[in-house]
Design a protein around this motif. Structure first.
Motif: not given
Length: 179
Positions: A86-91, A110-111, A116-118, A178-179
Motif C-alpha cells: 500500500t505504501a508503494a501504491l501511495l508513492s 495505472p495505480p 488503495l481501497v482494495r 476511485l479510478g
C-alpha cells in the motif's frame, strides 16, 4: 466460520497475486523501474523476492488451522506485506505513475485510489484474521460445514476485492473518483 473465511480470503489473495506474477514474470519485473523507480538490475532481484514473500504467507496460514502461532505469523506477515504494498501504491499515485503495476497480473489502468481501497480491505482481512486467531484459536474443531462455508465465503470475498479494478465499470457511476 469467521476464522476459515478470513484465512481463505488472505490465502486466496496471496495465491492469486503470486500466480499472476509467476504466469508472466517478465511483466511484473519490467514494470518495476517505471512504477517504483528502481534500476532494472534491482528489479531483477526484487520481482522474485516479492513473489517469494507472497508465497511464504501461505504455509503459516494453512498450518494455522491447527496451530495458532502459525496463524498469527501468517496473518501478521500478510498484514505487513499489504502495508508495504500500500505504501508503494501511495508513492506511485503521488508521483503520477501511469504504468500499470501488474500487482495482480495484466492490468490496463495505472495505480489509483481504487487500488488503495482494495489493499485497505485486504489488510483489514489480515488484521481481523490476526485478532480472530488470537481470540478464537484454531479452525480445526469446527464443523466441516462451518469450515467449508467460511472458506467459500472468504475465497469469494478475496476474488471480489482483488478484482475491484475489473468490476469498476459496473459501479463506476456509483463510486466516482476511485479510478
Amino acid at each position: 466460520m469467521l476464522a476459515a473465511a478470513l484465512t481463505a480470503a488472505v490465502a486466496v489473495t496471496f495465491a492469486m497475486s503470486a500466480a499472476a506474477k509467476l504466469a508472466d514474470p517478465g511483466a511484473f519485473r519490467r514494470s518495476l523501474p517505471a512504477t517504483l523507480g528502481v534500476a532494472p538490475l534491482r528489479a531483477n532481484r526484487l520481482a522474485p523476492a516479492v513473489v517469494a514473500a507472497e508465497l511464504a504467507v501461505l504455509p503459516p496460514l494453512v498450518l494455522g488451522a491447527w496451530w495458532v502461532p502459525a496463524a498469527l505469523l501468517g496473518f501478521a506477515s500478510a498484514a505487513a506485506l499489504l502495508i508495504a504494498f500500500t505504501a508503494a501504491l501511495l508513492s506511485m499515485i503521488r508521483r503520477g505513475v501511469t504504468e500499470p503495476c501488474h500487482c495482480f497480473g495484466a492490468q490496463d489502468s495505472p495505480p489509483g485510489r481504487l487500488d488503495l481501497v482494495r489493499n485497505g480491505l485486504l489488510a483489514g482481512f489480515a488484521v481481523a484474521g490476526l485478532v480472530v486467531a488470537a481470540v478464537a484459536g484454531p479452525v480445526v474443531g469446527s464443523s466441516a460445514v462451518e469450515v467449508g462455508g467460511g472458506a467459500l465465503l472468504g475465497a469469494a470475498a478475496a476474488l471480489l476485492v482483488v478484482r475491484l479494478d475489473d468490476l469498476r465499470w459496473m459501479v463506476g457511476p456509483v463510486l466516482p473518483g476511485l479510478g
